[in-house]
Design an enzyme around this catalytic site. Structure first.
Site: not given
Ligand code: MSP
Length: 509
Positions: A19, A22, A127, A130, A144, A147, A295, A298
């Site tokens: 999304h 990311h 969790c 997480c 959690c 979540h 937040k 999906k």
């Molecule tokens: N796999 C772990 C990270 C491992 S690093 C050794 C993870 N993955 S994630 O896919 O959930 O998130 C990837 C990145 O996207 C993270 O840095 C997370 O903080 C960031 N974000 C997830 N949702 C977000 C928003 N809504 N806004 C900004 N960044 C976001 O965590």
């Protein structure tokens, strides 16, 4: 000897379709990587996927696939989004790759030999979303707090890492290298957390099936966060290629979201200290994007697909908006209405309009050729403005205040548009006696456009490249380097310019 700039993004869970939250992070990393390349540094930009999660194993099982087959199948879509966003990563690591698995095992063996690992029993909540061991006190009604799903109660034999040993060394680190965790609000949280005392960390799971086997006891699988953090080192040759590792490591910036700060600012440096590996320079935790103040998720329908936004704003428009809309490091509420307004005022009416009218006037008054000014020395107001922009932009990038860099560019574009109105070439053009003033004014405007393209290139690589071509400049902007390319007067009189398609078409209703 190390003289480069090594930047990493978090590695993404493969399960979800990405999304905009990311993509916000990976775009920020890409902008930084591109700026450091523009500044002439040797950049290494790493991203990748975190594949060993229990959620992945579960999703694969539901589809009757092995976790490897399932991740292989969904990975191309993830990489496609990165390609659409023009992400210029140098390497993409998957934690299921042998180069990573081998590196993790070497690293763990090193900790084990150094007496930083022992066998114990973990009892407590976990969790799965997480992938984190929780403290009872953190839970909300047994769920959690992040979540809002019920946690699992674990009671199993695990290998533990003696994280508690590292409380003092970590506090010293935060003290001596205040830049290690940024921004300051995250640093303060981390310091308080560590001051409150650290518990040893379980680094293996007995029940898991999908992951890196503990090298001295393959009935255990490495805890997924320990596995994931190590990607930053294994991808650049930890263990396997010591020379390469020494030439890239340590990372200059680990870019992450604020939710995963503790893993990166507490556990990760402690692991590296235990293994005798140099520490990264900085961990920077950006904020979260929300939609309607909520937040993104999906399941709640607030996960906006990047593709829809690319369709509306173009990839450059979206990248610009990410940087310009939010104070980097803080949370930001994402709204399409606000993006529409910004796109129209700063891109369509701003940079886009500046380019189209200056190129149109060059066409009308000088047959499309860059006019010869009285002087190409940086004496005029736009030369001064450009120098101020470059300084503010550079400071913003180096302090990871990315919004500052975008604001500096916008400010300069506004100033240039005001300059054109002030010079009023359309009036000068009517008076043959003022031909040289007309040439001076247009030269200055065209040179401002060249510098705008140069400094836009990390943020809007596609539009910057098109503008560079329209100005008739040789080569590609991606191959240009500071300080030379940033010096006022670079545009050669007589160069044929090419009016082209509008850089930022107007939005449809
Ligand atoms: N796999 C772990 C990270 C491992 S690093 C050794 C993870 N993955 S994630 O896919 O959930 O998130 C990837 C990145 O996207 C993270 O840095 C997370 O903080 C960031 N974000 C997830 N949702 C977000 C928003 N809504 N806004 C900004 N960044 C976001 O965590």
């Amino acid at each position: 000897m190390r003289d480069g700039f090594y930047i990493t993004s978090a590695i993404y869970y493969v399960n979800d379709v990405p999304h905009i939250g990311h993509t916000y992070e990976i775009v920020a990393c890409d902008v930084l990587a591109r700026y450091h390349r523009l500044a002439g540094e040797r950049v290494w930009f790493l991203t990748g996927t975190d594949e060993h999660s229990q959620n992945v194993a579960k999703a694969a099982e539901e589809r009757g696939l092995t976790p490897q087959a399932w991740t292989d199948q969904i990975l191309p879509a993830r990489r496609e989004v990165f390609a659409q966003l023009l992400i210029s990563y140098d390497d993409f690591i998957r934690t299921s790759e042998p180069r990573h698995v081998d590196g993790v095992q070497r690293f763990l063996s090193k900790l084990h030999e150094g007496d930083d690992v022992y066998l114990g029993t973990y009892e407590g909540p976990y969790c799965v979303s997480c992938e984190e061991f929780k403290a009872e006190a953190e839970l909300v009604d047994g769920r959690c707090p992040i979540h809002l799903i019920p946690v699992e109660q674990l009671s199993e034999e695990n290998y533990f890492f003696r994280l508690s040993r590292y409380q003092e060394p970590l506090l010293r680190l935060y003290q001596e290298a205040p830049e290690f965790v940024g921004p300051a609000v995250r640093r303060n949280e981390v310091v308080s957390f560590v001051q409150a005392g650290l518990r040893d960390l379980s680094i293996s799971r007995a029940a898991a099936i999908w992951g890196v086997p503990i090298p001295w006891d393959p009935s255990h699988i490495t805890y997924v966060w320990v596995d994931a953090l190590l990607n930053y080192a294994t991808a650049v040759g930890y263990g396997e290629e010591p020379e390469r590792f020494a030439s890239i490591w340590p990372a200059d910036v680990h870019m992450i979201g604020k939710d995963i700060t503790r893993f990166h600012a507490v556990i990760w440096p402690a692991m590296l200290m235990a293994a005798g590996v140099p520490l990264p320079e900085r961990v920077f935790a950006h904020g979260f994007l929300t939609v309607g103040g909520e937040k993104m998720s999906k399941s709640r329908g607030t996960g906006i697909a990047p593709a829809d936004l690319i369709q509306r704003f173009g990839v450059d428009g979206l990248r610009y908006a990410f940087l310009r809309e939010f104070t980097f490091g803080q949370d930001g509420n994402f709204s399409v209405e606000s993006l529409d307004a910004r796109y129209t005022s700063e891109l369509a009416n701003g940079l886009g309009n500046l380019a189209s009218r200056v190129l149109a006037m060059t066409d009308s008054y000088f047959d499309g050729l860059v006019p010869e000014p009285r002087s190409r020395e940086p004496g005029g107001s736009l030369a001064t403005g450009a120098a101020a922009m470059a300084a503010r932009y550079d400071a913003g990038m180096r302090a990871i205040e990315l919004h500052e860099a975008a604001a500096a560019l916008d400010e300069f574009v506004r100033e240039s548009n005001r300059f054109v109105v002030g010079v009023a070439p359309w009036v000068l053009a009517k008076d043959p006696a003022r031909r040289q003033d007309l040439a001076d004014g247009l030269y200055e405007s065209l040179e401002a456009l060249r510098l705008a393209a140069l400094f836009a290139s990390p943020i809007m690589p596609g539009a910057a490249e098109r503008l560079w071509g329209q100005l008739g400049l040789e080569g590609r902007v991606i191959d240009a380097h500071l300080p030379d390319a940033g010096t006022w007067g670079g545009l050669q009189p007589g160069t044929p310019t090419r009016r082209g398609e509008s850089l930022f078409p107007r939005l449809e209703e």
